[in-house]
Design a protein around this motif. Sequence first.
Motif, PDB file in Angstrom:
ATOM      1  N   SER A  95       0.662  -1.540   0.357  1.00 55.17           N
ATOM      2  CA  SER A  95      -0.451   0.187  -0.134  1.00 55.17           C
ATOM      3  C   SER A  95       1.154   1.190  -0.320  1.00 55.17           C
ATOM      4  O   SER A  95       2.228   1.300   0.368  1.00 55.17           O
ATOM      5  N   ASP A 122      -1.997  -3.244  -5.212  1.00 53.12           N
ATOM      6  CA  ASP A 122      -2.341  -1.859  -4.332  1.00 53.12           C
ATOM      7  C   ASP A 122      -3.007  -2.589  -3.310  1.00 53.12           C
ATOM      8  O   ASP A 122      -4.675  -2.723  -3.359  1.00 53.12           O
ATOM      9  N   ASN A 125      -6.443  -0.717  -3.189  1.00 52.40           N
ATOM     10  CA  ASN A 125      -7.144  -0.420  -4.807  1.00 52.40           C
ATOM     11  C   ASN A 125      -7.245   1.125  -4.824  1.00 52.40           C
ATOM     12  O   ASN A 125      -8.237   1.757  -5.967  1.00 52.40           O
ATOM     13  N   THR A 127      -4.905   5.213  -6.901  1.00 50.32           N
ATOM     14  CA  THR A 127      -4.179   5.514  -7.919  1.00 50.32           C
ATOM     15  C   THR A 127      -2.622   6.451  -7.225  1.00 50.32           C
ATOM     16  O   THR A 127      -2.196   6.659  -7.522  1.00 50.32           O
ATOM     17  N   GLU A 130      -0.069   3.509  -7.234  1.00 49.92           N
ATOM     18  CA  GLU A 130       0.111   3.773  -9.283  1.00 49.92           C
ATOM     19  C   GLU A 130       1.132   5.143  -9.058  1.00 49.92           C
ATOM     20  O   GLU A 130       1.742   5.055 -10.312  1.00 49.92           O
ATOM     21  N   ASN A 143      -4.399  -2.274  -9.426  1.00 46.46           N
ATOM     22  CA  ASN A 143      -5.754  -2.256  -8.221  1.00 46.46           C
ATOM     23  C   ASN A 143      -6.374  -3.698  -8.852  1.00 46.46           C
ATOM     24  O   ASN A 143      -7.439  -3.428  -9.952  1.00 46.46           O
ATOM     25  N   LYS A 145      -9.557  -5.493  -6.661  1.00 48.66           N
ATOM     26  CA  LYS A 145     -10.575  -4.981  -6.114  1.00 48.66           C
ATOM     27  C   LYS A 145     -10.230  -6.165  -5.009  1.00 48.66           C
ATOM     28  O   LYS A 145     -10.802  -7.434  -5.138  1.00 48.66           O
TER      29      LYS A 145
END
Length: 335
Positions: A95, A122, A125, A127, A130, A143, A145
Amino acid sequence: MESLFFKIICIGFFITCITIFYEEVAEFVQFQAYGNPYWLNVSQECSCDGGKTRNCYPHPDDSQLCGKCFATCPELMAEEEQTRSDDLVFGLSASMNDVNRLLVLIASIHRNFPTTKLIIFDHANGTALESQLISIRNVEVVNFKNRGNGKTASTPFYLKEILTHHSNVLWLTHDLEILNTKLMQAGPFRRSSKFAITYISHDKRRKVTSSGYRPYFPSSSLMPHFPMAVLLKNDAISLIRWVEKCAETPECWKCDTSSGVIEDCTWMVLHQVASDAKQFRFLGDTTGTINKQTWGPPECDFYCAMWLILVTVVAVVSFGILALVLLKKSTKKTN
């Protein structure tokens, strides 16, 4: 006589062909319905949908012994044929809070494996992660879920997703550092290796006071160590299907450690399933290739603390003396 003998040969050949065809069709149907043909003889007492979908784990040596039924009974879906790359990739989940240690890991990968791709799932989830890593070469942020919103262990679904596209994956944790390339010369990393799961660590065991997965996977008393890294290849994706079921059952994937902390037990489940399928290997990292990061935020020891206290006292005293001097001068001017 010769005509009768010829007819008998033809009838025997025809019966043989029918038998072989029936066995092949039956095996194909069983494989589509149950997955791994290594575990086909399963007691119907621990299944759902009338035995169409297995929802319990069978004992590999006793078809009448099965584990506790899982909470979910997913529908059978035909998997699409996808081309998987044979090139080794690194994978992990993290994360935004792990960025500092991620950068250390990425730097060690670039130093030792400049062309190897790193895929990061991630947790959040979003941005942010990223966008933070978007300019770094050979790094891809995914990402993916979380299906359970905190009630489901996510790792098995990350593993299944990455194995859908890559058949050789070295799964890491974000706080590791790769020091050299010697480990990649070991047997499990060779293309000829038949082991689907290889655990890499400095220690084989870790104390866990209660293991929720035991009633669901009763075939062994293994107590593996949480791995530093896991090499997944070939047929690992078929074994992870059982881990997914455990991940969707909170009573299964939660484990209590000796320190009273609840941890994700899915790595133990994967060890269990791979060992029962004879697809497991433990590899001790004797070459010191992978290790916990030595990097950390600056720490203040005893001498550092004393120095800070001394500086604070000097600053306060100096400020007090200066204030008294200024006050004294102002008093003289007033008089």
